[in-house]
Write a protein that holds these residues in place. Structure first.
Motif, PDB file in Angstrom:
ATOM      1  N   MET A   1       0.829  -1.207   0.000  1.00 29.55           N
ATOM      2  CA  MET A   1       0.000   0.000   0.000  1.00 29.55           C
ATOM      3  C   MET A   1       0.866   1.261   0.000  1.00 29.55           C
ATOM      4  O   MET A   1       0.517   2.247  -0.632  1.00 29.55           O
ATOM      5  N   THR A   2       1.986   1.206   0.711  1.00 27.98           N
ATOM      6  CA  THR A   2       2.879   2.362   0.769  1.00 27.98           C
ATOM      7  C   THR A   2       3.467   2.664  -0.606  1.00 27.98           C
ATOM      8  O   THR A   2       3.548   3.828  -0.998  1.00 27.98           O
ATOM      9  N   ALA A   3       3.845   1.650  -1.330  1.00 24.55           N
ATOM     10  CA  ALA A   3       4.410   1.858  -2.666  1.00 24.55           C
ATOM     11  C   ALA A   3       3.359   2.444  -3.610  1.00 24.55           C
ATOM     12  O   ALA A   3       3.671   3.320  -4.433  1.00 24.55           O
ATOM     13  N   PHE A   4       2.117   1.985  -3.491  1.00 22.93           N
ATOM     14  CA  PHE A   4       1.046   2.517  -4.333  1.00 22.93           C
ATOM     15  C   PHE A   4       0.816   4.001  -4.053  1.00 22.93           C
ATOM     16  O   PHE A   4       0.659   4.801  -4.981  1.00 22.93           O
ATOM     17  N   LEU A   5       0.803   4.401  -2.775  1.00 27.31           N
ATOM     18  CA  LEU A   5       0.609   5.810  -2.429  1.00 27.31           C
ATOM     19  C   LEU A   5       1.784   6.670  -2.890  1.00 27.31           C
ATOM     20  O   LEU A   5       1.594   7.817  -3.300  1.00 27.31           O
ATOM     21  N   ASP A   6       2.995   6.110  -2.835  1.00 28.32           N
ATOM     22  CA  ASP A   6       4.153   6.853  -3.329  1.00 28.32           C
ATOM     23  C   ASP A   6       4.084   7.060  -4.839  1.00 28.32           C
ATOM     24  O   ASP A   6       4.392   8.145  -5.339  1.00 28.32           O
ATOM     25  N   ILE A   7       3.671   6.034  -5.559  1.00 31.57           N
ATOM     26  CA  ILE A   7       3.539   6.169  -7.017  1.00 31.57           C
ATOM     27  C   ILE A   7       2.407   7.134  -7.360  1.00 31.57           C
ATOM     28  O   ILE A   7       2.539   7.959  -8.274  1.00 31.57           O
ATOM     29  N   LEU A   8       1.315   7.065  -6.613  1.00 35.65           N
ATOM     30  CA  LEU A   8       0.209   7.991  -6.841  1.00 35.65           C
ATOM     31  C   LEU A   8       0.623   9.432  -6.558  1.00 35.65           C
ATOM     32  O   LEU A   8       0.296  10.341  -7.336  1.00 35.65           O
ATOM     33  N   SER A   9       1.365   9.661  -5.490  1.00 35.07           N
ATOM     34  CA  SER A   9       1.813  11.019  -5.185  1.00 35.07           C
ATOM     35  C   SER A   9       2.796  11.517  -6.235  1.00 35.07           C
ATOM     36  O   SER A   9       2.783  12.702  -6.603  1.00 35.07           O
ATOM     37  N   LEU A  10       3.639  10.635  -6.744  1.00 37.48           N
ATOM     38  CA  LEU A  10       4.556  11.021  -7.817  1.00 37.48           C
ATOM     39  C   LEU A  10       3.794  11.417  -9.077  1.00 37.48           C
ATOM     40  O   LEU A  10       4.115  12.417  -9.725  1.00 37.48           O
ATOM     41  N   ALA A  11       2.760  10.642  -9.406  1.00 34.54           N
ATOM     42  CA  ALA A  11       1.949  10.965 -10.588  1.00 34.54           C
ATOM     43  C   ALA A  11       1.205  12.287 -10.393  1.00 34.54           C
ATOM     44  O   ALA A  11       1.088  13.089 -11.335  1.00 34.54           O
ATOM     45  N   LEU A  12       0.708  12.527  -9.184  1.00 31.77           N
ATOM     46  CA  LEU A  12       0.008  13.786  -8.924  1.00 31.77           C
ATOM     47  C   LEU A  12       0.958  14.979  -8.998  1.00 31.77           C
ATOM     48  O   LEU A  12       0.591  16.039  -9.523  1.00 31.77           O
ATOM     49  N   ILE A  13       2.168  14.822  -8.485  1.00 29.79           N
ATOM     50  CA  ILE A  13       3.147  15.913  -8.574  1.00 29.79           C
ATOM     51  C   ILE A  13       3.504  16.177 -10.033  1.00 29.79           C
ATOM     52  O   ILE A  13       3.605  17.331 -10.464  1.00 29.79           O
ATOM     53  N   LEU A  14       3.681  15.127 -10.810  1.00 29.27           N
ATOM     54  CA  LEU A  14       4.000  15.302 -12.231  1.00 29.27           C
ATOM     55  C   LEU A  14       2.860  15.997 -12.967  1.00 29.27           C
ATOM     56  O   LEU A  14       3.088  16.939 -13.746  1.00 29.27           O
ATOM     57  N   ALA A  15       1.634  15.564 -12.711  1.00 27.89           N
ATOM     58  CA  ALA A  15       0.477  16.203 -13.364  1.00 27.89           C
ATOM     59  C   ALA A  15       0.339  17.657 -12.927  1.00 27.89           C
ATOM     60  O   ALA A  15       0.066  18.538 -13.757  1.00 27.89           O
ATOM     61  N   GLY A  16       0.540  17.942 -11.656  1.00 33.08           N
ATOM     62  CA  GLY A  16       0.467  19.317 -11.168  1.00 33.08           C
ATOM     63  C   GLY A  16       1.555  20.190 -11.760  1.00 33.08           C
ATOM     64  O   GLY A  16       1.311  21.343 -12.121  1.00 33.08           O
ATOM     65  N   ALA A  17       2.749  19.646 -11.883  1.00 34.27           N
ATOM     66  CA  ALA A  17       3.850  20.406 -12.478  1.00 34.27           C
ATOM     67  C   ALA A  17       3.594  20.698 -13.944  1.00 34.27           C
ATOM     68  O   ALA A  17       3.886  21.797 -14.436  1.00 34.27           O
ATOM     69  N   VAL A  18       3.030  19.733 -14.657  1.00 34.08           N
ATOM     70  CA  VAL A  18       2.705  19.951 -16.074  1.00 34.08           C
ATOM     71  C   VAL A  18       1.633  21.037 -16.207  1.00 34.08           C
ATOM     72  O   VAL A  18       1.720  21.907 -17.086  1.00 34.08           O
TER      73      VAL A  18
END
Length: 118
Positions: A1-18
């Motif tokens: 579950m921790t790895a999934f939340l880390d990947i989700l947060s990474l995707a959200l940061i990337l989308a927000g930065a874009v």
């Protein structure tokens, strides 16, 4: 579950930065004030919200969430207000193409000087 939340947060940061990057590019590329206001508020605020959500998911701490909630609320309150003020001032300065407006609600206030009572 921790790895999934880390990947989700990474995707959200990337989308927000874009989204923040597209807002900056829109400010540079668009020519008229309403288009620039749209670029400055809509994608920038959504990008900021995604980044704040990613930070909350990544740190998984209630004090962080308690800190981010007022920051997000202030951002949601000030961005439209600032865009409204800039748009109104651009209208008064004459930098908005008035014939291109579909509805001109400020036309009457333009003919009557402020503080004249009419």
């Amino acid at each position: 579950m921790t790895a999934f939340l880390d990947i989700l947060s990474l995707a959200l940061i990337l989308a927000g930065a874009v989204l923040c990057l597209t807002a900056a590019i829109g400010l540079l590329r668009f020519r008229d004030v309403p288009s620039r206001l749209h670029a400055a508020t809509k994608p920038q605020v959504l990008g900021f919200l995604l980044i704040a959500l990613a930070v909350a998911l990544s740190l998984r701490s209630w004090p962080v969430v308690a800190f981010l909630v007022p920051v997000v609320l202030i951002q949601l309150a000030t961005a439209p207000l600032a865009a409204h003020i800039v748009g109104r001032q651009a209208y008064r300065n004459g930098t908005i193409d008035r014939p291109g407006l579909v509805v001109d609600d400020l036309d009457e206030s333009r003919r009557t000087p402020p503080g004249s009572g009419g």
